[in-house]
Scaffold this active site. Structure first.
Site, PDB file in Angstrom:
ATOM      1  N   ASP A  95      39.140 -49.591  23.068  1.00 31.65           N
ATOM      2  CA  ASP A  95      39.922 -49.564  24.300  1.00 31.65           C
ATOM      3  C   ASP A  95      40.679 -50.887  24.396  1.00 31.65           C
ATOM      4  OD1 ASP A  95      38.120 -51.455  25.086  1.00 31.65           O
ATOM      5  OD2 ASP A  95      37.181 -50.238  26.643  1.00 31.65           O
ATOM      6  N   ASP A 270      34.924 -40.006  25.588  1.00 36.26           N
ATOM      7  CA  ASP A 270      33.921 -41.057  25.407  1.00 36.26           C
ATOM      8  C   ASP A 270      33.223 -41.228  26.734  1.00 36.26           C
ATOM      9  OD1 ASP A 270      34.337 -44.010  26.750  1.00 36.26           O
ATOM     10  OD2 ASP A 270      36.187 -42.834  26.709  1.00 36.26           O
ATOM     11  N   CYS A 308      15.533 -27.826  21.081  1.00 35.14           N
ATOM     12  CA  CYS A 308      16.338 -28.896  20.472  1.00 35.14           C
ATOM     13  C   CYS A 308      15.865 -29.196  19.058  1.00 35.14           C
ATOM     14  CB  CYS A 308      16.247 -30.155  21.329  1.00 35.14           C
ATOM     15  SG  CYS A 308      17.122 -31.571  20.631  1.00 35.14           S
ATOM     16  N   CYS A 310      16.671 -32.051  17.359  1.00 35.15           N
ATOM     17  CA  CYS A 310      16.766 -33.479  17.028  1.00 35.15           C
ATOM     18  C   CYS A 310      15.409 -34.000  16.561  1.00 35.15           C
ATOM     19  CB  CYS A 310      17.283 -34.291  18.214  1.00 35.15           C
ATOM     20  SG  CYS A 310      16.020 -34.824  19.386  1.00 35.15           S
ATOM     21  N   CYS A 313      12.671 -34.544  19.248  1.00 31.10           N
ATOM     22  CA  CYS A 313      11.980 -33.320  19.680  1.00 31.10           C
ATOM     23  C   CYS A 313      11.104 -32.728  18.577  1.00 31.10           C
ATOM     24  CB  CYS A 313      12.993 -32.292  20.189  1.00 31.10           C
ATOM     25  SG  CYS A 313      13.685 -32.761  21.805  1.00 31.10           S
ATOM     26  N   HIS A 339      18.024 -38.529  21.181  1.00 31.29           N
ATOM     27  CA  HIS A 339      18.015 -37.173  21.736  1.00 31.29           C
ATOM     28  C   HIS A 339      19.281 -36.902  22.555  1.00 31.29           C
ATOM     29  CE1 HIS A 339      16.710 -33.512  23.737  1.00 31.29           C
ATOM     30  NE2 HIS A 339      17.186 -34.060  24.851  1.00 31.29           N
TER      31      HIS A 339
END
Lengths: 379, 379
Positions: A95, A270, A308, A310, A313, A339
């Site tokens: 940015d 974002d 999930c 991930c 998890c 996560h």
């Protein structure tokens, strides 16, 4: 749309939602895409390797923070500048610092030339003009740089919003001319301003047309306005943003915010939400969200979200995550951040698949119907 | 030496230094070995996966801390108890809580039956007898449990050290009888006490011979005594510790401390040094140690240690690590911890290779010659 080193193609459409691909020398980004925020040259608690495994194709760096600490000179000494410094070889968007200066409130002074403020790190006086913001971003060697803008507060009268927007547009042209003056390391995106006033948003777009910016961001949202006002701005811009360029909604937001924006042709996002919320114990799940600090999870041996995939998890229980949080353990922040980022990046994957398969409206309806705010379940 | 489920063999000797292997159902440990400390069910800032990649074969858990938070009941609900809770499937050694109670100083009351203290977490009264410490460790399902002991302060008169040691030995026998009363989940190590008095250390060993403990720890060191006193205790015990059992020096220490102990037949070590120092910016290198907070590293694009093969040194500069530390970024702690643990685990690898090749004396001399304390280099 393509210019040397950057290429953006819309691969499929579902209503106004776009499936696209933004190609840069350091890698391609499948859009709609979410960019994890790496304020100080690190997506908080994550390694670049973990971000790659999560499927992140681009991250965001904050010019304002990095110019104050450690300073662009330090970063520029590293091969690949910010890429080498933080060990991330895929694309980086930086940015311009405009939003952070805006957030300083009383510490700043805005003039036509640029802004002056006291460094929140050491109190030293700092001047930031569009040209300085471009020099810093060039020094960081980000793949996508942002024009320096004056972010309009909310709420403000039309006259104030107009003055602020017009200044931003003059700064955008100065940004462009300075950024591209010789062998730029990346590509410059414009930022549309104009507060919540639709006529000003369109005037902003017209003024930006004076230069061939590589992409268009929508700035000045997520500053405290109601959701309806934000959606109205997106709605008014949807048909007017150059369709051959990537559209980037800055700093937004919750899953349902993302869906509203994708529906109106936004390609890039974002937000600190997944990472910051993780540090506060807020975890996203397919059934809404939960706060791991809730006593209900003391003895809960199940994962955050049974659906999930991930690694958090797969390996850890809610009881363990709650325990780590209570003990202030770093691993707790790591596992929660991983996560939540997985949740956001997976959401974008699902959005892309839905656009491709012509069922984005259906997915959008499902996400809109999910609980919106974080509420701790009854213990 | 072997008992059902545990086997310890000395594979090679170099002087009194021993190369060995401790085999347990959950995995084997090449000795001399270093056990990273996982106080609250997490080696601070690391995942089990990272610890495995670093070559850790066993970690330590703190009974005292885990019984207060989250409580053994919560952990025992997980398949594999502490193993499942923290996601670490290799062996775990738990201490007995004796040392932590000792560290509470004024908050505790020691009686023949056990100790009483106020929980530092919530102020609740807690009673911890040898039997309780065994029940907690059985509940945690650690592979190696430690007898509950009364850690003797330093300095104290002979009479005080004697009384404390004899109480510890009575507690050790009670620990043994309670731990092994029915299907124990692991194996119990004794802890030799006696302060800095060599006659008491030998008396302690004799008293422990009343039960066939699976291994022998040396406790009551690293409590503020001078290095010479510590080495003298190790020296006096070296010829008397049962040679067929593993010898474990608790809570020690710097690389040169480890070398002194290995030279006197010690096989196992644990210490918070690598992890705690990492959080304070102290990084171990082959040329001594450095503090990353030193301004000299502001623009230093080189790795922590050019001779180090850890992933931190492969990917990140001193300038980046210093920046992360200044910004309080979690990634900084992660990368520093990973490096320091790699240093310790690599040190143990080098020690084992040196014993195997009959050149341990040479390696020990080199490590002794290295700078001992942390001193920031001149900026």
């Amino acid at each position: 749309m393509s210019e040397p080193g950057l290429r953006f193609e819309v691969v499929a459409r579902d209503g106004r939602a776009r499936l696209g691909r933004l190609s840069l020398p350091r890698g391609s980004i499948d859009t709609p895409a979410f960019m994890p925020v790496g304020t100080y040259g690190t997506v908080k608690a994550m390694t670049p390797e973990e971000l790659e495994r999560l499927g992140a194709q681009i991250v965001l760096g904050n010019t304002f923070h990095l110019m104050l600490r450690p300073g662009v000179e330090t970063i520029a000494r590293h091969a690949g500048a910010l890429h080498g410094f933080m060990g991330w070889q895929r694309p980086i968007l930086t940015d311009s610092g405009g939003f952070q200066v805006f957030s300083l409130a009383t510490l700043r002074r805005i003039e036509e030339e640029g802004v002056s403020f006291r460094s929140p790190v050491d109190g030293a006086p700092v001047r930031l003009r569009p040209e300085d913001a471009m020099d810093v971003q060039r020094g960081l060697c980000s793949d996508i740089a942002m024009a320096f803008d004056d972010c309009t507060a909310y709420p403000v009268p039309h006259s104030v919003a107009r003055e602020s927007m017009q200044r931003s547009m003059r700064w955008a042209l100065r940004s462009y001319d300075h950024y591209y003056r010789d062998e730029p390391p990346g590509h410059l995106f414009a930022i549309v301003q104009g507060g919540m006033y639709q006529d000003l948003r369109l005037e902003s777009l017209e003024l930006l047309a004076q230069r061939p910016f590589a992409g268009y961001a929508i700035g000045g949202l997520a500053v405290g306005e109601p959701e309806e006002a934000r959606v109205a701005v997106l709605e008014s811009l949807a048909e007017h943003l150059p369709p051959e360029r990537a559209h980037y909604l800055m700093g937004v937001g919750y899953p349902h915010d993302i869906v509203e924006a994708v529906e109106r042709g936004v390609d890039l996002f974002d937000c600190v939400m997944p990472t910051r919320h993780a540090r506060n114990g807020h975890l996203f799940t397919a059934q809404g969200s939960l706060n791991i600090r809730n006593a209900a999870y003391q003895d809960d041996t199940g994962p955050i979200d049974p659906s999930c995939s991930c690694s958090t998890c797969q390996h850890y229980s809610r009881a363990y995550l709650r325990h780590l949080d209570r003990c202030g353990e770093i691993l707790g922040v790591r596992l929660a951040t991983l996560h939540n980022l997985h949740f956001y990046l997976d959401l974008m994957r699902r959005i892309r698949e839905a656009i491709r398969d012509g069922r984005f409206g259906e997915l959008a309806a499902r996400i809109r119907a999910q609980p919106r705010r974080f509420e701790a379940p009854v213990a």
